[in-house]
Motif scaffolding. Sequence first.
Motif, PDB file in Angstrom:
ATOM      1  N   ARG A 225      -4.811  10.608  -0.625  1.00 24.35           N
ATOM      2  CA  ARG A 225      -5.955   9.712  -0.632  1.00 24.35           C
ATOM      3  C   ARG A 225      -7.121  10.194  -0.088  1.00 24.35           C
ATOM      4  O   ARG A 225      -7.027  10.526   0.889  1.00 24.35           O
TER       5      ARG A 225
ATOM      6  N   HIS B 222     -10.459   5.939 -10.528  1.00 25.48           N
ATOM      7  CA  HIS B 222     -10.599   4.904  -9.291  1.00 25.48           C
ATOM      8  C   HIS B 222      -9.921   4.902  -8.201  1.00 25.48           C
ATOM      9  O   HIS B 222      -8.563   5.586  -8.546  1.00 25.48           O
ATOM     10  N   LYS B 223     -10.179   4.220  -6.970  1.00 26.02           N
ATOM     11  CA  LYS B 223      -9.110   4.202  -5.835  1.00 26.02           C
ATOM     12  C   LYS B 223      -8.283   2.937  -6.014  1.00 26.02           C
ATOM     13  O   LYS B 223      -8.694   1.953  -5.493  1.00 26.02           O
ATOM     14  N   GLU B 224      -7.095   3.104  -6.673  1.00 27.18           N
ATOM     15  CA  GLU B 224      -6.060   2.174  -6.511  1.00 27.18           C
ATOM     16  C   GLU B 224      -5.498   2.089  -5.464  1.00 27.18           C
ATOM     17  O   GLU B 224      -5.474   2.955  -4.712  1.00 27.18           O
ATOM     18  N   ALA B 225      -4.483   1.161  -5.254  1.00 30.85           N
ATOM     19  CA  ALA B 225      -3.636   1.032  -3.962  1.00 30.85           C
ATOM     20  C   ALA B 225      -2.672   1.972  -3.773  1.00 30.85           C
ATOM     21  O   ALA B 225      -2.178   2.512  -2.573  1.00 30.85           O
TER      22      ALA B 225
ATOM     23  N   SER C 110      -8.007  10.731  -9.366  1.00 31.52           N
ATOM     24  CA  SER C 110      -8.207   9.412 -10.066  1.00 31.52           C
ATOM     25  C   SER C 110      -9.546   8.801 -10.286  1.00 31.52           C
ATOM     26  O   SER C 110     -10.311   9.210  -9.495  1.00 31.52           O
TER      27      SER C 110
ATOM     28  N   MET D  86      -0.294   3.520  -9.788  1.00 32.89           N
ATOM     29  CA  MET D  86      -0.788   2.379 -10.183  1.00 32.89           C
ATOM     30  C   MET D  86      -2.290   2.809 -10.907  1.00 32.89           C
ATOM     31  O   MET D  86      -3.015   2.111 -11.540  1.00 32.89           O
ATOM     32  N   VAL D  87      -2.578   4.109 -10.812  1.00 33.10           N
ATOM     33  CA  VAL D  87      -3.968   4.740 -11.426  1.00 33.10           C
ATOM     34  C   VAL D  87      -3.624   4.685 -12.823  1.00 33.10           C
ATOM     35  O   VAL D  87      -2.802   5.091 -13.611  1.00 33.10           O
ATOM     36  N   GLY D  88      -4.806   4.143 -13.520  1.00 30.77           N
ATOM     37  CA  GLY D  88      -5.109   4.172 -15.036  1.00 30.77           C
ATOM     38  C   GLY D  88      -5.459   5.439 -15.562  1.00 30.77           C
ATOM     39  O   GLY D  88      -4.815   5.856 -16.643  1.00 30.77           O
TER      40      GLY D  88
ATOM     41  N   SER E 193     -10.865   8.825  -3.652  1.00 35.90           N
ATOM     42  CA  SER E 193      -9.590   8.592  -4.634  1.00 35.90           C
ATOM     43  C   SER E 193      -8.556   9.063  -4.711  1.00 35.90           C
ATOM     44  O   SER E 193      -8.360  10.121  -3.407  1.00 35.90           O
ATOM     45  N   TRP E 194      -7.525   9.272  -5.413  1.00 33.70           N
ATOM     46  CA  TRP E 194      -6.231   9.821  -5.202  1.00 33.70           C
ATOM     47  C   TRP E 194      -6.686  11.227  -5.774  1.00 33.70           C
ATOM     48  O   TRP E 194      -7.173  11.446  -6.862  1.00 33.70           O
TER      49      TRP E 194
ATOM     50  N   LYS F 198       0.770  -1.312  -0.143  1.00 34.50           N
ATOM     51  CA  LYS F 198       0.030  -0.126   0.147  1.00 34.50           C
ATOM     52  C   LYS F 198       0.880   1.336   0.103  1.00 34.50           C
ATOM     53  O   LYS F 198       0.379   2.441  -0.011  1.00 34.50           O
TER      54      LYS F 198
END
Length: 184
Positions: free
Chosen positions: A79, A103-106, A101, A110-112, A82-83, A9
């Motif tokens: 965070r 979506h909420k990635e780890a 972001s 890692m955010v697309g 979301s970021w 994380k």
Amino acid sequence: LLPPAPPCKSGCGRSAASGFETCCRQCTYSPPDLRVSVSEDVSSGSVRKLAGTYKAVADKLVRGAPVWRHAEGAGWLWRSSSWMISRDESLLGSSRGSIASEHKEAAPHMVGNWQIPDGAGEWKNERGITVKLVVETGGAVECHHDALCDKREKREAELMRHADEVLAKWSGRGGRSGGKAPGS
């Protein structure tokens, strides 16, 4: 084969230790530096000013995650739901900012998909924004780990190499293309 372990994380790129959210105790306190890149195609000049290197702020967490500060100017990354990235420190912990972001990635690298406000109260995808780990010239991530974490990382790499060899050998006998798996 076992499913892959969840990512650490703190965002170092290693997998989390079994039963933990991070790879090791030291990593929890030394997240890697991040580089926020914003292409010239991004229409908002205020968003382009957020580009640059971000360093983790020592002993500062928001919702259990590290907070990064722009190394040369006003800029914060944290965070929330979301970021988020913003120039305004008072927004830390909120779901408001200049970049979010999708979506909420780890971890932020890692955010697309990153988004910016569309001016009408909604968010729109912006492909010209990326967040990546800062890497030294030797190719190693600027992050520190304890000896047990380093040992586990080497062991996991060896297991992955072995699994790839087994899969290649198995698939060479028709495994994935419709043949039977060994022992079936």
